[in-house]
Design an enzyme around this catalytic site. Sequence first.
Site, short mmCIF file in Angstrom:
data_model
loop_
_atom_site.label_atom_id
_atom_site.label_comp_id
_atom_site.label_asym_id
_atom_site.label_seq_id
_atom_site.Cartn_x
_atom_site.Cartn_y
_atom_site.Cartn_z
N LYS A 1 0.80 -1.26 -0.02
CA LYS A 1 0.19 0.05 0.00
C LYS A 1 0.90 1.32 -0.02
CE LYS A 1 0.93 1.16 4.46
NZ LYS A 1 1.65 2.37 5.05
N PRO B 1 8.87 -4.04 -0.61
CA PRO B 1 10.09 -4.03 -0.03
C PRO B 1 9.82 -4.05 1.71
CG PRO B 1 9.92 -2.32 -1.64
CD PRO B 1 8.31 -3.10 -1.53
N GLY C 1 3.79 -1.63 3.95
CA GLY C 1 2.92 -2.60 4.37
C GLY C 1 2.99 -4.06 4.06
N GLY C 2 4.37 -4.42 3.73
CA GLY C 2 4.50 -5.91 3.43
C GLY C 2 4.19 -6.84 4.33
N ASP D 1 -2.63 -1.63 9.52
CA ASP D 1 -2.65 -2.07 8.07
C ASP D 1 -3.20 -3.29 7.72
OD1 ASP D 1 -1.26 0.75 7.85
OD2 ASP D 1 0.64 -0.15 7.69
#
Length: 309
Positions: free
Chosen positions: A18, A104, A110-111, A146
Site C-alpha cells: 500500500k 520492500p 505494509g509488506g 494496516d
Amino acid sequence: MRERPGDLRRVHARAPGKINVFFEVGDVQPDGYHDVASVYQAVSLYEDVWASRADSDAITVDGDVDVSGVPLDASNLAVRAARLVADRLGYTGGIRLEIHKGVPVAGGMGGGSADAAAALVAVNELLEGRLTPLELQGLGARLGADVPFAVLGGTAVGTGRGDELATALARGRFDWVLATRSEGLSTPAVYAELDRLRAGVDIRPRRGAPQADPGVLQALRAGSAGALAEVARNDLQRAACSLAPDLVDVMGEGDAHGALTAFVSGSGPTVAFLADGAEAADALARSLRGLGRETFVAHGPVPGARIVP
C-alpha cells in the site's frame, strides 16, 4: 511455486502492498498511540503466501526483495495471523506457510501486513472456514492497523488507529514509482521523532480528531493524478527525513526527472513518486536507476487479499 504430486492440499493467497496518499497524525494519546486519518491505496506489488496443514507451525520466506530481516518464528505477523484463524475455527494442528515477498521490507508499504492478510485468507480457505472478509478484517485489526486494509484493498479511508475503514471511490489508474532504501526506519522511532519535533510550535497538529482531506478524496474520485499531486501529504514525512536526511535528496531527484509529486510512504523510508501515466513512470524509474536508486514501478488501486486459483 507449483504443487507437487503427493503433497497435501496447499492454498495460495496474494495481498498487495500500500501507499498512504494522505496521512494526518493527531496528538499522542495516553496509551502512547496516535489517532490518524489515512487514505490508503493498494498497489501492484504483492506478497504471495501458500498455506498447508503440518504437524507444527513452520514458515519459509524468499522474495524479489531483501528478506534477511524477516523473522522466521512465531513473532512473524503471518504466523500470528494463521494461528488466529486456526484457533477461531477450532483447528489445533500446525500450519506451514511459504511466503514470497514482492513488497520492500521495512519500507512503509505494509509488506508484513500484506503477509498477514494473505495468511488470514489462505488459512480460512485451507481449513474450509466460512469467515467473511469483514470477520477477517476484524481478526487482522488485532495484529496491526494496516492489516485490515490489506484484506480490503482498493482505496480506503482509515481513521482511529488507521484500522476503521471506509471504502473510497477512485476512478481510473494511478501510476507510481517507489524508491527504496537499504536501511529501514523503525515506525515507533519515526512517531517518537514526530512527537519531539512537535514540541516546537511550527508543526503542531490541528485540534480535534484527524480527518481525510476532502481534496484528496475529490482528486481520487476524478481519477486526476495532477489534482492528487497538489494535495497528497504525509505528516510523518518531516520526522522520517529528520532521521534519514538523504530522503530529501531522493525526493528532489524525482522532482527533477518529471514526478508530479514525491512524498515518504507511511513511516518510510520508501519514497513514492506519482507519475503522469505508465510511460512516464517507466521513464522516471529508469532515470532514478541511472542515479543508483533501487526502484519499483506499480499502479493502483488493486484488489485486496484473495485466493489465487
